[in-house]
Every structure is written in structure tokens, then in C-alpha cells.
Design an enzyme around this catalytic site. Structure first.
Site, short mmCIF file in Angstrom:
data_model
loop_
_atom_site.label_atom_id
_atom_site.label_comp_id
_atom_site.label_asym_id
_atom_site.label_seq_id
_atom_site.Cartn_x
_atom_site.Cartn_y
_atom_site.Cartn_z
N ARG A 52 0.83 -1.21 0.00
CA ARG A 52 0.00 0.00 0.00
C ARG A 52 0.86 1.27 0.00
O ARG A 52 0.51 2.27 -0.64
CB ARG A 52 -0.92 -0.02 1.22
N HIS A 56 0.53 4.45 -2.48
CA HIS A 56 0.34 5.82 -1.99
C HIS A 56 1.50 6.72 -2.39
O HIS A 56 1.33 7.94 -2.52
CB HIS A 56 0.14 5.82 -0.48
N ASN A 82 -3.68 8.61 4.72
CA ASN A 82 -2.49 8.08 5.39
C ASN A 82 -2.50 8.21 6.91
O ASN A 82 -1.93 7.37 7.61
CB ASN A 82 -1.23 8.78 4.85
N HIS A 181 -6.38 -5.68 -2.60
CA HIS A 181 -7.19 -5.88 -1.38
C HIS A 181 -7.49 -7.36 -1.13
O HIS A 181 -8.38 -7.67 -0.35
CB HIS A 181 -8.47 -5.05 -1.45
C1 HEM Z 1 -10.12 2.84 -5.24
C2 HEM Z 1 -8.89 2.69 -4.84
C3 HEM Z 1 -8.54 2.36 -3.41
C4 HEM Z 1 -9.14 2.75 -2.26
C5 HEM Z 1 -10.34 3.68 -2.08
C6 HEM Z 1 -8.42 2.12 -1.18
C7 HEM Z 1 -8.71 2.28 0.16
C8 HEM Z 1 -8.14 1.55 1.17
C9 HEM Z 1 -8.53 1.64 2.55
C10 HEM Z 1 -9.61 2.57 3.12
C11 HEM Z 1 -7.79 0.73 3.24
C12 HEM Z 1 -7.84 0.47 4.76
C13 HEM Z 1 -6.95 1.45 5.47
C14 HEM Z 1 -7.12 1.44 6.98
O1 HEM Z 1 -8.16 1.01 7.48
O2 HEM Z 1 -6.18 1.89 7.67
C15 HEM Z 1 -6.92 0.09 2.31
C16 HEM Z 1 -6.00 -0.89 2.62
C17 HEM Z 1 -5.14 -1.45 1.70
N1 HEM Z 1 -4.97 -1.06 0.38
FE1 HEM Z 1 -6.22 0.09 -0.67
N2 HEM Z 1 -7.42 1.36 -1.70
C18 HEM Z 1 -7.44 1.48 -3.06
C19 HEM Z 1 -6.57 0.91 -3.96
C20 HEM Z 1 -5.46 0.19 -3.62
C21 HEM Z 1 -4.37 -0.16 -4.51
C22 HEM Z 1 -4.29 0.27 -5.97
C23 HEM Z 1 -3.48 -0.89 -3.78
C24 HEM Z 1 -2.17 -1.48 -4.20
C25 HEM Z 1 -1.85 -1.78 -5.44
C26 HEM Z 1 -4.03 -1.01 -2.45
C27 HEM Z 1 -3.47 -1.73 -1.43
C28 HEM Z 1 -4.00 -1.84 -0.15
C29 HEM Z 1 -3.53 -2.80 0.82
C30 HEM Z 1 -2.52 -3.88 0.57
C31 HEM Z 1 -4.25 -2.54 2.00
C32 HEM Z 1 -4.07 -3.22 3.36
C33 HEM Z 1 -3.01 -2.45 4.13
C34 HEM Z 1 -2.68 -2.98 5.50
O3 HEM Z 1 -3.24 -3.98 5.96
O4 HEM Z 1 -1.82 -2.35 6.15
N3 HEM Z 1 -5.20 -0.31 -2.38
N4 HEM Z 1 -7.14 0.61 1.04
#
Ligand code: HEM
Ligand SMILES: *[C@@H]1O[C@H](CO)[C@@H](O)[C@H](O)[C@H]1NC(C)=O
Ligand SMILES: *[C@@H]1O[C@H](CO)[C@@H](O)[C@H](O)[C@H]1NC(C)=O
Ligand SMILES: *[C@@H]1O[C@H](CO)[C@@H](O)[C@H](O)[C@H]1NC(C)=O
Ligand SMILES: *[C@@H]1O[C@H](CO)[C@@H](O)[C@H](O)[C@H]1NC(C)=O
Length: 318
Positions: A52, A56, A82, A181
Site C-alpha cells: 500500500r 500511496h 495516510n 485488497h
Molecule cells: C479505489 C482505490 C482504493 C481505495 C479507495 C483504497 C482504500 C483503502 C482503505 C480505506 C484501506 C484500509 C486502510 C485502513 O483502514 O487503515 C486500504 C487498505 C489497503 N490497500 Fe487500498 N485502496 C485502493 C486501492 C489500492 C491499490 C491500488 C493498492 C495497491 C496496489 C491497495 C493496497 C492496499 C492494501 C494492501 C491494504 C491493506 C493495508 C494494511 O493492511 O496495512 N489499495 N485501502
């Protein structure tokens, strides 16, 4: 329009190469791999957190390690997406220290994030690929830029597609990269708007499958602790597979921004058919994901004599 086509051109005409450090730091891949392996052994979720961070980083001012810079509340770390959420900075520091111990002053923090992401996906059971390298580190970090560029889980699909388009990515990239995800966790505060009174309707989001809804309502009760974490892919949380897409087809996407790729009106003419195909064809998903990761890693890199090789990933060189 001009800005968008300039961005498109620069992301297509990349100057990055896979052998950029083959003379200056031949052991770089194994150094990073060992550090990521050790971090994941301590906490499996770190794979998701590192992946992630690269996303970002790349969406905001290109892949220039701007997300890693410490500073006051005007820096990226304090942007909505973030703050209290982005994590893994200590692991990046540990990787950087290990790299500096062997190859001092040659490897950028932006490249470290790109390699660590590839390793995180691979060590989670996902695909691997040759990472393009040669990015240099930026000197600016802006919360305002991050707020404008990073998609939010509460946005509509047209807005999300627009944010990808702004950085030269297309609808295939929207769907394949969302497949990230398949690993990692999200807080109640990022999806509890769907659980009780969705968009002022007085009812939950009707696209959530009933048993998952009941489960999430008790996990994230109204007036409860909104910082509790649950899996983005409840079927195989730590495994990089295509189950995220099977979930969407079954109404089991966690974030609003996940489920709309399948269930929104606009999805029918944009993303839905690809979600269906990925849910049935794991190879197609993994192949497209790799191609999209390489594209994302190519967003406006600083190369040549632009930017710098940071000594410390948290600070610009003095
Ligand atoms: C529409 C696009 C996206 C949105 C709105 C989004 C939003 C989010 C949100 C809200 C979380 C949870 C954060 C938290 O609760 O602290 C999350 C986690 C995550 N996102 Fe996304 N995301 C998007 C696209 C992506 C992309 C493109 C990637 C990587 C290529 C990605 C990788 C991840 C990963 C791996 C997690 C888990 C992180 C962890 O467990 O520390 N996301 N995302
Ligand atoms: C940022 O910090 C300044 C000064 O410390 C403060 O006045 C301001 O309210 C803060 N802004 C945010 C968004 O936290
Ligand atoms: C997105 O771009 C890739 C090349 O980077 C291309 O193969 C794919 O067909 C494009 N998808 C759409 C929906 O235009
Ligand atoms: C749902 O939210 C709307 C607008 O925020 C509010 O007017 C309405 O009273 C709420 N409904 C229930 C059942 O809480
Ligand atoms: C995950 O999905 C598979 C079918 O695709 C099912 O057999 C298995 O029980 C599921 N596991 C969990 C933990 O839900």
C-alpha cells in the site's frame, strides 16, 4: 487535457531499467528480500502495508518516496488516506539501513518501495516480476496533493476512475490493482458508513451480502470502536489470490470502493465484466496485476540528475 497527455507520455516513455543497480549494488535484490521476509515473519500483515505504501507513493507526485518524508501536518503522512493508517515506515528504515550498509548512497528509497512491494506480493503467494529501477527520491511531500490524488473508499466509481486516469492508468488498472485488497486489513471507520444508515437511506448498503452484513454490524457497532481492524478479503486474508473478486461477485466486498466495481450502475459499462473474469480466471488476474504494478511503478519517476538519493528515507538530504 494537456497535463494528462503529458503524464501519459512520461509514463509510457520510462527510462527505468531492470538492471539499474547490477554494477553499483548487485546484492540489492537479496538484501531487500531478506528484510521483507524477516518483517513478514514478525507480522504477516506487513506485506500488505508495504504494498500500500508503494501505491500511496506513486499516485502522489509520482513514485518518488514522498510518502516516506517526516514533517509537519502538511506532509503526505497527514493526508486523510495516510494519517493513522499508512504503516511500515520502520520496516522501510530497516531495509534502507541494510542496503546502505552494503551499497552506500546509491539506492533510492523510491526503488526500495518498488522492490519491497514485489517481494511482499511474492511472499504472500502471489506472482513475481522484474522490477524496473532507477527512480530518484523527491524533495516535496504535500498532504494537499495526497488528498487530491488518492482515492477514498467513500467515492463514486466515476471519481475513482478519474483519479487513475489522472496518473495515466486505465479501467483495467483500476480493477486489477484493486485486487491488492486480497491481502491486508481495514478499520471500521473506512466501511461502517455502509452498515446502518447508508447515504441517509436509513438502511444498510443493499449490495452487502446478508451474513457478512450481520457479522460486520456486530464487529463495528454504532458508537463502537471505529479503529478495530478486519480483513479486506475475509476468505484468505494473507494469501495473494483472486478471492477478492469472488467476494465482489458474492456481495462480500468490504469497502464501498470495492463493491462498486461490481455493483454500481456505472460498473455495468466499465469494471463489472472484468471483475467477473478475474473471479473465474486467476491467471488472467495475476498477469494483469503484474502489468498494472509495472505501469503504476512508472508514474512520473525522477531520473538522471533530477531528485536525489536520500540518505535517510524520512528526510531530504541537507
Ligand atoms: C479505489 C482505490 C482504493 C481505495 C479507495 C483504497 C482504500 C483503502 C482503505 C480505506 C484501506 C484500509 C486502510 C485502513 O483502514 O487503515 C486500504 C487498505 C489497503 N490497500 Fe487500498 N485502496 C485502493 C486501492 C489500492 C491499490 C491500488 C493498492 C495497491 C496496489 C491497495 C493496497 C492496499 C492494501 C494492501 C491494504 C491493506 C493495508 C494494511 O493492511 O496495512 N489499495 N485501502
Ligand atoms: C497543523 O498544525 C498547525 C500548527 O501546529 C495547526 O494550527 C493546524 O490546525 C494543523 N492542521 C491540521 C489539519 O491538523
Ligand atoms: C489499459 O492499458 C493496457 C496497456 O497498458 C491495455 O492492455 C488495456 O487493454 C487497457 N485497458 C483498457 C480498458 O483500455
Ligand atoms: C439516516 O441519516 C439521515 C441523514 O443523515 C437522517 O436524516 C436519518 O434520520 C437517518 N435515519 C435513521 C434511521 O437513523
Ligand atoms: C474460501 O472459499 C472457498 C471456496 O472458494 C471455500 O471452500 C472456503 O471454505 C472459504 N474459506 C473461508 C475461510 O471462508
Amino acid at each position: 487535457m494537456l497535463m494528462i497527455s503529458l503524464l501519459l507520455c512520461s509514463s509510457v516513455r520510462s527510462q527505468l531499467t531492470t538492471d539499474f543497480y547490477s554494477k553499483t549494488c548487485p546484492t540489492l535484490p537479496s538484501i531487500v528480500r531478506r528484510q521483507v521476509q524477516s518483517a513478514i515473519k514478525t507480522e504477516m500483515r506487513m506485506a500488505a502495508s508495504l504494498l500500500r505504501l508503494h501505491f500511496h507513493d506513486c499516485f502522489v507526485n509520482g513514485c518518488d518516496a514522498s510518502v516516506l518524508l517526516d514533517g509537519d501536518n502538511t506532509t503526505e503522512k497527514f493526508s486523510a488516506a495516510n494519517v493513522n493508517s499508512a504503516r511500515g515506515f520502520e520496516v522501510v528504515d530497516a531495509i534502507k539501513t541494510a542496503v546502505e550498509n552494503t551499497c552506500s548512497g546509491v539506492v533510492s528509497c523510491a526503488d526500495i518501495l518498488a522492490i519491497a512491494s514485489r517481494d511482499s506480493v511474492l511472499l504472500s503467494g502471489g506472482p513475481t516480476w522484474k522490477v524496473l529501477l532507477g527512480r530518484r527520491d523527491g524533495t516535496v511531500s504535500s498532504a494537499a496533493q495526497a488528498n487530491a490524488a488518492l482515492p477514498s473508499p467513500f467515492e463514486a466509481l466515476d471519481q475513482i476512475i478519474q483519479k487513475y486516469t489522472n496518473v495515466g492508468l486505465n479501467i483495467t488498472d483500476v480493477v486489477s490493482l484493486s485486487g491488492a485488497h486480497t491481502i491486508g486489513l481495514a478499520k471500521c471507520s473506512t466501511f461502517d458508513n455502509r452498515l446502518f444508515n447508508f447515504s441517509g437511506t436509513g438502511a444498510p448498503d443493499s449490495t452487502i451480502e446478508m451474513s457478512m452484513l450481520a457479522d460486520l454490524q456486530s464487529f463495528c457497532p454504532a458508537n463502537g470502536d471505529r479503529n478495530r481492524f478486519t480483513a479486506l478479503d475475509r476468505n484468505s486474508t494473507d494469501l495473494f489470490d483472486n478471492h477478492y473478486f469472488k467476494n465482489l461477485v458474492n456481495g462480500k466486498g468490504l469497502l464501498g470502493s470495492d463493491q462498486i466495481l461490481y455493483s454500481s450502475d456505472l460498473a455495468a459499462s466499465t469494471t463489472k465484466s472484468l471483475v467477473e473474469r478475474y473471479s473465474q480466471d486467476s491467471k488472467l488476474f495475476l498477469n494483469d496485476f503484474v502489468n498494472s504494478m509495472i505501469k503504476m511503478g512508472n508514474i512520473s519517476p525522477l531520473t538522471g540528475s533530477n531528485g536525489e538519493i536520500r540518505k535517510n528515507c524520512r528526510a531530504v538530504n541537507s
